[in-house]
Enzyme design. Structure first.
Site, mmCIF file in Angstrom:
data_model
loop_
_atom_site.group_PDB
_atom_site.id
_atom_site.type_symbol
_atom_site.label_atom_id
_atom_site.label_comp_id
_atom_site.label_asym_id
_atom_site.label_seq_id
_atom_site.Cartn_x
_atom_site.Cartn_y
_atom_site.Cartn_z
ATOM 1 C CG ASP A 37 -8.990 2.812 -1.946
ATOM 2 O OD1 ASP A 37 -9.502 2.735 -0.814
ATOM 3 O OD2 ASP A 37 -7.790 2.594 -2.165
ATOM 4 C CG ASP A 87 -1.836 1.164 1.318
ATOM 5 O OD1 ASP A 87 -2.737 1.246 0.468
ATOM 6 O OD2 ASP A 87 -1.663 2.005 2.225
ATOM 7 C CD GLU A 95 8.979 11.205 5.274
ATOM 8 O OE1 GLU A 95 8.146 10.300 5.075
ATOM 9 O OE2 GLU A 95 9.991 11.060 5.988
ATOM 10 C CD GLU A 112 -2.582 2.267 -3.157
ATOM 11 O OE1 GLU A 112 -3.703 2.803 -3.198
ATOM 12 O OE2 GLU A 112 -1.804 2.425 -2.205
#
Length: 552
Positions: free
Chosen positions: A311, A203, A210, A245
């Site tokens: 979703d 997922d 970051e 994903e």
């Protein structure tokens, strides 16, 4: 039994289900692992090759299990580890693989890792998450859940710092710059792989790292980490797969295959909305254009192609004009929209038009990639847009016209979600039992098409695609080719009858054979070849070299 082809996923059809939505074996109103086991004959009879299970780990269920509080246990309402082992054993005995959803980017704020991290600023788990004294860092990162979140930072009052979250604020992101986190996630994977799971649908893979001055997506560090995971899979768990994903534009999405050293598969998010755009515009260009951008990919990799899932029908990776077309055509009621998407199941999305449903399934069964079906779409289940979040497309599977759609014998008030009672999709008429009794039902048609596709799995799963040039933009046509097999696929995207004139001189002397019925068409010559097409109809034609006088 399971076949041992290491490229099995390229020929497979996947079936996505939520454990809690499929079948309730103990009458508590919630589906469970034993319920899936009890319906294994149905799954096998449908003809799919692999089950994809949505998250079943222990969770406070604020995001339907995507907020994991314990990666090593199972949600108590769903069952036990031993029952899960039995599910894997029975699936494998029936020739069906099982992959599990694994949430890598974040966990629940109820996870002991995070509870310990907020207990003390000096906690050993503190560096398992991303902290800041301000909420201005990484300002280039977009907010994904624009309907509910105003920032990617959330204030934690105990230790008086902000923590980073790309999704809901109750889902803190894990800090993948910490080697302890990277190793822990590998340990989680090994735990389930050792149990016998056949792989993971991973997922939200683009968001693990970051970096200031970037959009914090698809960073090189993310790709390097997945290369480590893939190396572990290849060395210790051959035959297992990783499915990404990555809801990204084609250039970025393709990067997750690496050099066949990252993911085996990735969802083709760019293609999915453009199938519906092509229908709305009655124009093949959105499909041919996006496929040209998503191909080629490495030889042993594959796209996962789908029409709908758990979703919303995401519209993040389309233009503003395309999004307006989708909203106008498929989401006329404001309740049908969520974030940048449409929360509808397949059948209501196309007004339950049978010809369109057949056309769409024939498309994803024949385009490059492995088809993924969403539970209930094979019977044409409806949705409930008035349930919160995306719950309207996650209602109980409709097994019969008995109470609770045959999903559970609990009192209706106990069910985790009400079954569909909209008159157009009421479970008393849209259910497995009724459709099994009706030879012309959508369920029977889907089962038949799966079996037809399995006969030609290699050409559809691994073959090249060549789009054919012609003057009718309402008709999509292409040839899939693999090891001497050539499959001509034709789709009328229009709501009206039309015709098609093709130049097939390269196949002069070949006989097109309609593969569903085995009916031969006239032999191809040097002159243009004509087809007449009903509204939203299609042909799958095997171009065969036949001896003179050969019958059907």
């Amino acid at each position: 039994m399971i076949n041992d082809d290491p490229l099995w996923y390229r020929d497979a059809i996947f079936y996505e289900m939520n454990v809690k939505s499929f079948f309730d074996s103990n009458n508590d109103g919630i589906g469970d692992i034993n319920g899936v086991r009890m319906k294994m004959d149905y799954i096998k009879d449908l003809g799919v090759d692999c089950i994809w299970l949505l998250p079943f780990y222990k969770s406070p269920m604020r995001d339907d299990g995507y907020d994991i509080s314990d990666y090593y246990s199972i949600q108590p309402e769903y069952g036990t580890i031993d029952e899960f082992r039995m599910l894997l054993k029975e699936a494998h005995e029936n020739g069906i693989r099982v992959i599990a959803d694994l949430v890598l980017n974040h966990c629940s704020d109820q996870n002991p890792w995070f509870r310990e991290a907020i207990s003390d600023i000096n906690s050993p788990k503190r560096n398992w998450f991303v902290w800041s004294d301000t909420d201005t860092k990484y300002s280039g990162a977009r907010i994904i859940f624009v309907d509910t979140e105003t920032s990617n930072w959330a204030w934690e009052p105990r230790t008086k710092q902000y923590y980073w979250h790309r999704f809901y604020s109750h889902q803190p992101d894990l800090n993948y710059d910490n080697p302890e986190v990277r190793e822990e996630i590998k340990r989680v994977m090994r735990y389930w792989l050792d149990m016998g799971i056949d792989g993971f649908r991973c997922d939200a893979v683009p968001y693990l790292f970051e970096r200031e001055g970037t959009n914090c997506e698809n960073l090189p560090e993310t790709h390097m980490y997945f290369k480590e995971i893939r190396k572990m899979i290849d060395e210790h768990y051959p035959g297992r797969i990783l499915l990404a994903e990555a809801n990204q534009w084609p250039t970025d999405a393709k990067q997750y295959f690496g050099n066949m050293d990252e993911f085996h598969m990735a969802f083709n998010f760019p293609l999915m909305p453009r199938i519906f755009i092509a229908l709305a515009k009655e124009d093949y260009f959105p499909i041919t254009n996006i496929i040209a951008q998503t191909l080629p990919i490495p030889e042993k990799c594959d796209w996962g192609i789908f029409l709908r899932n758990h979703d919303e029908l995401t519209l993040e990776m389309v233009t503003d004009e395309e999004r307006d077309i989708m909203y106008s055509e498929y989401a006329k009621h404001p309740k049908m929209r969520l974030n940048l998407g449409i929360r509808r199941r397949l059948a209501p999305l196309v007004d339950n038009d049978r010809a369109t449903l057949e056309l769409l399934h024939a498309l994803i069964f024949s385009l490059p990639g492995s088809p993924i079906l969403y539970y209930g779409d094979e019977i044409g289940m409806g949705d409930n847009i008035f349930l919160g979040d995306r719950n309207g497309v996650r209602t109980p599977m409709q097994w019969s016209y008995d109470r609770n759609a045959g999903f559970s014998r609990a009192d209706t008030e106990q069910l985790y979600s009400p079954p569909i009672t909209n008159p157009n999709f009421h479970y008393e008429s849209i259910n497995v039992e009724s459709e099994m009794r009706l030879q012309t039902s959508l369920l029977h048609w889907v089962r038949k098409m799966i079996r037809v596709r399995q006969k030609f799995a290699k050409v559809f799963g691994r073959g090249d695609i060549t789009f054919l040039e012609h003057n009718n933009r309402k008709v999509l046509s292409y040839i899939r080719s693999y090891e001497g097999v050539n499959m001509l696929c034709i789709f009328n995207l229009s709501r009206k009858p039309t015709y098609l004139e093709l130049t097939l001189g390269n196949f002069s002397g070949y006989t097109p054979v309609e593969i569903i019925t085995g009916v031969p068409f006239p032999k191809i010559g040097q002159l243009p070849y004509f087809f007449t097409l009903h509204p939203r109809s299609f042909f799958w034609l095997n171009l065969e070299q036949r001896e003179e006088g050969a019958g059907s």
